[in-house]
Design an enzyme around this catalytic site. Structure first.
Site, PDB file in Angstrom:
ATOM      1  N   LYS A   1      25.112  28.950  31.107  1.00  0.00           N
ATOM      2  CA  LYS A   1      23.788  29.182  31.679  1.00  0.00           C
ATOM      3  C   LYS A   1      23.824  30.433  32.549  1.00  0.00           C
ATOM      4  O   LYS A   1      24.902  30.912  32.922  1.00  0.00           O
ATOM      5  CB  LYS A   1      23.380  27.972  32.510  1.00  0.00           C
TER       6      LYS A   1
ATOM      7  N   ARG B   1      18.576  15.174  41.536  1.00  0.00           N
ATOM      8  CA  ARG B   1      17.925  16.388  41.036  1.00  0.00           C
ATOM      9  C   ARG B   1      17.152  15.966  39.793  1.00  0.00           C
ATOM     10  O   ARG B   1      15.981  15.653  39.892  1.00  0.00           O
ATOM     11  CB  ARG B   1      19.006  17.444  40.720  1.00  0.00           C
TER      12      ARG B   1
ATOM     13  N   TYR C   1      18.337  52.980  56.718  1.00  0.00           N
ATOM     14  CA  TYR C   1      17.073  52.410  57.189  1.00  0.00           C
ATOM     15  C   TYR C   1      17.216  51.713  58.542  1.00  0.00           C
ATOM     16  O   TYR C   1      18.255  51.119  58.833  1.00  0.00           O
ATOM     17  CB  TYR C   1      16.555  51.372  56.193  1.00  0.00           C
TER      18      TYR C   1
ATOM     19  N   MET D   1      18.086  49.570  48.466  1.00  0.00           N
ATOM     20  CA  MET D   1      17.779  48.954  47.173  1.00  0.00           C
ATOM     21  C   MET D   1      18.785  49.363  46.086  1.00  0.00           C
ATOM     22  O   MET D   1      19.289  48.514  45.352  1.00  0.00           O
ATOM     23  CB  MET D   1      16.363  49.336  46.734  1.00  0.00           C
TER      24      MET D   1
HETATM   25  C1  LIG Z   1      26.271  24.157  36.132  1.00  0.00           C
HETATM   26  C2  LIG Z   1      26.589  22.802  35.780  1.00  0.00           C
HETATM   27  C3  LIG Z   1      27.906  22.396  35.552  1.00  0.00           C
HETATM   28  C4  LIG Z   1      29.109  23.277  35.801  1.00  0.00           C
HETATM   29  O1  LIG Z   1      29.388  23.274  37.173  1.00  0.00           O
HETATM   30  P1  LIG Z   1      30.580  24.128  37.781  1.00  0.00           P
HETATM   31  O2  LIG Z   1      30.632  23.767  39.193  1.00  0.00           O
HETATM   32  O3  LIG Z   1      30.188  25.550  37.596  1.00  0.00           O
HETATM   33  O4  LIG Z   1      31.768  23.768  37.023  1.00  0.00           O
HETATM   34  C5  LIG Z   1      28.136  21.131  35.063  1.00  0.00           C
HETATM   35  N1  LIG Z   1      27.107  20.286  34.834  1.00  0.00           N
HETATM   36  C6  LIG Z   1      25.818  20.634  35.077  1.00  0.00           C
HETATM   37  C7  LIG Z   1      24.754  19.628  34.824  1.00  0.00           C
HETATM   38  C8  LIG Z   1      25.506  21.888  35.568  1.00  0.00           C
HETATM   39  O5  LIG Z   1      24.250  22.209  35.815  1.00  0.00           O
END
Ligand SMILES: *Cc1c(COP(=O)(O)O)cnc(C)c1O
Length: 818
Positions: free
Chosen positions: A490, A585, A713, A762
């Site tokens: 991801k 979550r 800045y 930036m």
């Molecule tokens: C991102 C994620 C992981 C991986 O977590 P890490 O701490 O990067 O190993 C595993 N399971 C879910 C559901 C995630 O969103």
């Protein structure tokens, strides 16, 4: 010639099925590298991370008819593959090694064996280059020095060669003896011994002892006597030796001085009572040491001083790097600067063939530097390789390859020189293709690479693919053999480049990938990724895309499930159920179960492939009780789900930190994330991982400011005294966090730390380089192995995940491997 029946006697295996006594022409251990089924013997090796027996059916379908298998696997396979020879052995790896050892024995030529902590590959490449005027040399490709690399290297030896040079590397006791049997060196080189603690060995002495086993039957061992432990061990071993030393006049080759003169090092030495001087075309310590080993060999071979100097002058640094990057018109470049010989070309073409992201493959190739093989024969072999590796277009550059143009009918265009190619270069002629650029150094192909490069913006993120594989294998080594591995790619693979990382994972055969959004999955599919992909946050409007691209949604609520089932309208689909066990979550809770099952039962064609949960605090020991509670809840709930579904699923809970902390809870699969990218989230085993990403930029300008003047800045950077500052080409829009402003952050320039002065802008920021020698154009390391992400994250109160994923899209990604 080796035939299959002979192979059986060499390996002491038993012929469990024998169809015909075919010749053995090629040894294959990686099913993806099949080039020519006829004459190929596949060795099904069951290793720590993979099992070759899985690929036999596919190879059989591709025409392979000779297999070496291990006992427990053999019997079932035979009946399905009636037209193939099967040899059953205790260990396929040992059989491969036995074949190579047998092959080695067929030749009487001198064989140089090289081992040591560093410099093996460079000494090997240089010696091959230095001795080529007199010998037809065969050598290990790249750094093929392992238990499988050595047999494959030695297998290349044929009756034309007059000298062989092979390197041997080991990581634990017991390995060198095997390599000795295969290489059977007549001459040895022990490059050096590092004092660094080595995982596989209890002491440096043991490491030396083990490495020396390569030389138990050599006539002569070259080494530097200035490593006291090495010197002592060689002397005690009784192996005849040729020593060189900077300290001892008693050495065969006594170096009395080395002085740097411009780009060269002048070496003054005494050999056989004669004092002489020579120039080595390098100045760094490692190269000088490597060159001195070569000098010792050349002197021993009685070459004249003029001849030695002449050959040394032509030595060039050994490029051991391969880079992959996006290029113009949707093209993708593989820039391979390894030596351009046949073995190297073959490996590079395998890599080209494993790039599914563009459907057209182009090779830009210079004349090959292959000594001894008649040209005609050489280019015939190149053309054959190009054919089996399915290259669509060959652009040959150089007088020799041009001369043999007729070997490449229909695929080739030829140019006499790099300049001639560039003169006729039209960017429009290249579109959406993967281009392998492989040229001998003298051809200066970097100019061609430049012509293909996209916008050159000085900031880039270098991603070390070898380190990624190292980290992958570290986590794999923690898994029980049946545990599947899902890797999280991801957020652009944690900022590292989703396609490249996914492609590497596909090559290394992980079981699953996961992305956050459907678009990320679609993009992977469009780039040729065929692994199963879970989408963690599918939106209702993405459901049709999911189906179109075979992406599997995570379903976390009744609403989402309902919409998905309606949309699926009776079509088969695979889904993953997320259970909330305390992260709060996404995910179902037990309260949802009745409705969940009643919905799923109405749609039996929608299959739950996996059930999972996510730990809220696996990275911190503080939360161990909570984590184990979450896992217990998950075990209990997932069992209930499976029972109600009436079938087994893949159950998974652990992320990277969880894999390290709770090995007993791997269940059916784990989900690896940040660990792959080099950060060990529990902090307990950081040293076991390698740093993957290096964020680099360049110095744009250097200036001096007076005491009391301000920088940037809001005039936040105040010079308490006169200062030299450098403006560097990275800012918060590139992902360099503004919280690094005003001395919180620092960067590395020429190995020295330079703190940020003033506010991060930036697109730029300023650093204090007072007292350092810095000029415009210098490279700046923002993070990397020497500036660890974990430490930088701590400075600004965040986590490495954020720093990695913040590197913005405009920062070019360059992938490299060694
Ligand atoms: C991102 C994620 C992981 C991986 O977590 P890490 O701490 O990067 O190993 C595993 N399971 C879910 C559901 C995630 O969103």
């Amino acid at each position: 010639m080796l035939t299959f029946r002979k192979l059986a006697s060499v390996t002491e295996g038993s012929l469990v099925q024998f169809v015909q006594d075919w010749p053995v022409l090629d040894l294959l251990i990686d099913s993806r590298k099949l080039s020519q089924p006829v004459g190929t013997v596949f060795f099904a090796i069951s290793g720590k991370f993979n099992n070759g027996h899985k690929y036999m059916a596919q190879l059989y379908a591709q025409g392979v008819r000779q297999f070496v298998v291990e006992e427990q696997e053999a019997s079932e396979l035979v009946s399905y593959h009636p037209e193939a020879n099967f040899l059953q052995v205790k260990s396929s790896l040992a059989a491969l090694q036995a074949v190579a050892a047998w092959h080695r024995q067929q030749f009487k030529v001198p064989v140089i064996g090289i081992t040591g902590s560093n410099g093996k590959t460079i000494v090997k490449e240089w010696l091959a280059q230095l001795l080529t005027p007199d010998e037809l040399v065969v050598k290990s490709p790249r750094s093929y020095n392992s238990q499988v690399g050595v047999p494959l290297s030695v297998w290349q030896l044929n009756e034309k060669h007059t000298l062989a040079i092979f390197e041997a590397g080991i990581s634990q006791p017991g390995e060198m003896e095997k390599l000795q049997h295969i290489i059977q060196p007549t001459i040895g080189i022990f490059t050096n011994i590092g004092s660094a603690h080595n995982q596989g060995f209890v002491s440096v002495e043991q490491k030396i002892e083990e490495k020396l086993k390569l030389f138990t039957h050599t006539d002569l061992l070259f080494y530097c006597a200035d490593y006291p432990q090495l010197h002592e061990a060689v002397q005690a071993s009784g192996i005849p030796s040729f020593t060189w030393s900077r300290k001892s006049k008693k050495a065969n080759l006594a170096i009395s001085g080395t002085t740097v003169a411009g780009a060269k090092t002048i070496v003054v030495y005494t050999y056989q009572g004669q004092k002489q001087r020579l120039a080595i075309p390098f100045t760094d310590d490692a190269s000088v040491e490597d060159a001195l080993h070569c000098l010792a060999v050349l002197l021993y071979r009685n070459l004249s001083l003029a001849d030695i100097q002449n050959r040394l002058d032509k030595l060039h640094p050994v490029a051991m790097r391969l880079e992959m990057k996006e290029a113009i018109n949707g093209c993708y470049l593989i820039d391979d600067t390894y030596n351009n010989d046949l073995a190297g070309l073959s490996i590079a073409l395998d890599l080209l063939a494993s790039q599914p992201q563009r459907n057209k493959r182009t090779l830009i190739l210079s004349d090959l530097l292959e000594s001894g093989v008649p040209e005609e024969e050489l280019y015939r072999q190149v053309a054959a390789l190009v054919r089996v590796k399915k290259v669509d277009k060959v652009l040959g550059i150089g007088p020799t390859i041009q001369k043999h143009a007729e070997a490449f009918p229909g695929t080739g265009t030829f140019y006499s020189s790099t300049a001639a190619f560039l003169e006729q270069f039209k960017a429009d002629a290249f579109r959406n293709e993967v281009i392998l650029i492989k040229g001998a150094r003298v051809f200066g192909f970097e100019k061609i690479v430049q012509a293909f490069q996209q916008k050159v913006h000085g900031t880039m993120l270098e991603v070390n693919l070898d380190a990624l594989v190292h980290n992958l294998n570290f986590y794999r080594s923690r898994l029980t053999p049946d545990t599947k591995l899902m890797v999280m790619v991801k957020a652009f693979a944690y900022g590292s480049g989703s396609f490249e990382v996914a492609n590497l994972l596909q090559f290394h055969q992980v079981d699953y990938l996961a992305v956050a959004y459907a678009d990320e999955g679609v993009s992977l599919r469009e780039h040729g990724i065929t692994l199963p992909i879970m989408v963690m946050n599918p939106s209702v409007d993405s459901f049709s895309k999911l189906r179109q691209y075979s992406l599997e949604p995570e379903i976390y609520s009744l609403e989402l499930l309902e919409q998905f089932l309606l949309e699926s309208a009776g079509a088969p689909a695979s889904i993953h159920l997320k259970l909330d066990t305390g992260m709060h979550r996404l995910g179902f809770t037990e309260n949802d179960f009745e409705q969940l099952f009643s919905m799923l039962h109405q749609y039996p064609q929608v299959r739950v492939v996996s059930i999972f949960t996510h730990l809220a605090g696996a990275d911190e020991a503080l939360h161990n009780d909570f984590s184990t509670q979450q896992i217990a809840t998950f075990r209990q709930l997932s069992e209930q789900v499976e029972e109600r579904l009436g079938y087994k699923t893949i159950r998974h809970a652990l992320n990277s930190a969880g894999i390290v902390r709770f090995p007993e809870h791997q269940l059916d699969m784990v989900r690896l994330g940040i660990g792959l990218y080099g950060v060990e989230a529990t902090g307990n085993e950081q040293e076991a991982l390698q740093s993957v990403s290096t964020l680099k930029t360049t110095v744009s300008q250097v200036k001096s400011i007076n005491k009391g003047e301000t920088v940037g800045y809001s005039r936040k950077g105040v010079a308490a005294e006169a200062k030299t500052i450098a403006t560097i080409a990275i800012g918060y829009a590139d992902g360099y966090d503004r919280r690094f402003s005003n001395g919180v952050g620092e960067v590395l320039i020429r190995g020295s730390k330079a703190p940020i002065i003033g506010n991060v802008c930036m697109d730029m920021c300023m650093v204090d380089v007072t007292g350092l020698e810095v000029k415009a154009g210098d490279e700046v390391i923002v993070f990397g192995p020497q500036l660890p992400l974990v430490e930088l994250a701590q400075k600004i109160g965040t986590i490495p995940y954020e720093l990695l994923t913040n590197v913005s899209a405009r920062v070019k990604r360059v992938f490299f491997a060694e």
